[in-house]
Scaffold this active site. Structure first.
Site: not given
Ligand code: GDP
Ligand code: MN
Length: 377
Positions: A101, A185
């Site tokens: 992530y 993101e």
């Protein structure tokens, strides 16, 4: 403005971030043709501006073009957290070794950006942060210094990511700054079985204030699925926001409109929407605004709360009278005019004497009346 995954993917590629080959389709037939071109086996992905598509059944592997057509048929039209799927992206599947992530977000309080990274990618990052906070690294980034090679190495090390992720962190920083984004993101950023680092998903939010210098955003805007009334209001240069209650609200100035929402809520009703006609509003603006608010079938009563400053209350009253000529008023309208030219404004409405138009002299009494009317209709 949030971008779709396929738009984020294109941006990533422009800055050198590796992404799977992919195409967008809005019909099952197109999905089949795209799968054919992509080599047959594809991942079919719902294009909606919300996360958790995988869990909701919006990300599925199809083994051949016929399966891609079938899967696209299932996913198109699906509702994911209130978003209807109108497009799917077909992507070449990649063999995943590890999922990470990574994101950059604006930290408004600190006046800086924050790099957030974790070796536990793919799943719900909020859950990882809640249950194993130490698995998520949060590193402040000074916008003037940016993400240099050494900074990128530091972020990767803090999160336990392999060093080959560092250059990608620098490329994503370029996406953030060059594209005037507030959020970038990637979840998951993956290391493939062949060793390459690829962005498999992307979420980008761009700062609407930078629209004047981002010519390319015109194409994004035409692709937005906005509320039709919001679109109509924007086209008329009005600031309209849809909410879920029953009282339509028109006011002048953001502060007054916000407090009007609170006062209506305090009277036990809920705002259905609100429209800020701004300072110096003309009769035309008032008439346009009223017609937008009345087009919302959820509206049971309308509250017009204007404190005349640059906006003169007689112009507002003229606007209401004009609107009454073009729109058939079927729901009660409570008007509170105060400040500049209030007496003239009130007299104009008294003269018009429309049976559904009520006047009030204070904001509280106007809100009470509007709430009461909305709840008894
Ligand atoms: P999200 O659920 O909205 O975040 O959608 P994602 O694009 O992140 O997809 C969800 C999950 O599907 C990812 O975490 C991956 O595990 C998986 N996935 C997506 N694309 C591929 C792919 O090309 N290959 C493989 N093996 N898995 C994929
Ligand atoms: Mn994801």
């Amino acid at each position: 403005m949030d971008l779709y995954e396929h738009q984020a993917r294109e941006l990533f590629a422009r800055y050198g971030v590796l992404v799977p080959d992919a195409e967008v389709a809005d019909t099952p037939r197109e999905a089949r043709d795209a799968a054919e071109r992509l080599g047959g086996r594809v991942v079919v992905k719902a294009q909606v501006k919300t996360g958790g598509r995988g869990k909701a059944g919006g990300v599925k592997l199809a083994v051949d073009p016929a399966a891609a057509e079938l899967t696209a048929r299932q996913i198109l039209g699906m509702d994911i957290k209130g978003h209807t799927v109108r497009k799917v992206m077909l992507a070449q599947p990649v063999g995943i070794e590890t999922e990470f992530y990574v994101s950059y977000v604006l930290d408004r309080t600190a006046g800086r950006f924050l790099a957030i990274a974790s070796a536990e990618g793919g799943m719900d990052i909020e859950e990882v942060a809640a249950t194993r906070p130490r698995a998520v690294a949060r590193i402040p980034v000074d916008p003037d210094e940016g993400v240099t090679a050494s900074k990128a190495a530091k972020i990767a090390a803090a999160a336990g990511l392999p060093p080959e992720v560092a250059p990608v962190l620098q490329q994503l920083w370029q996406v953030l700054t060059q594209e005037d984004a507030l959020l970038v993101e990637v979840n998951p950023l993956v290391r493939c079985t062949d060793g390459r680092i690829l962005a498999l998903d992307g979420k980008v939010t761009v700062d609407d204030n930078a629209r004047f210098r981002q010519a390319r955003w015109g194409a994004y805007a035409s692709d937005q699925q906005t509320d039709p009334l919001e679109a109509a209001a924007t086209a008329k240069g009005l600031n309209y926001v849809k909410l879920d209650g029953e009282v339509g609200i028109i006011g002048n100035g953001a502060g007054l409109v916000m407090s009007t929402l609170d006062v209506v809520a305090g009277c036990g009703a809920r705002p259905a929407n609100f429209l800020d006609i701004g300072g110096g509003a003309s009769a035309r603006v008032m008439a346009d605004g009223l017609s937008v608010i009345l087009s919302d079938p959820a509206v049971k009563s309308v509250l017009v709360n204007v404190f005349g400053g640059i906006t003169a209350c007689d112009s507002v009253a003229d606007g209401i009278v004009q609107a009454l000529e073009s729109v058939r008023l079927t729901r009660p309208l409570v008007v509170r005019l105060d400040g500049n030219a209030a007496a003239r404004g009130r007299a104009i409405l008294d003269d018009r004497a429309h049976p559904l138009v009520h006047q009030a002299t204070t904001m509280d009494s106007a809100a009470r009346r509007a709430a009461q009317l909305a709840l008894t209709v």
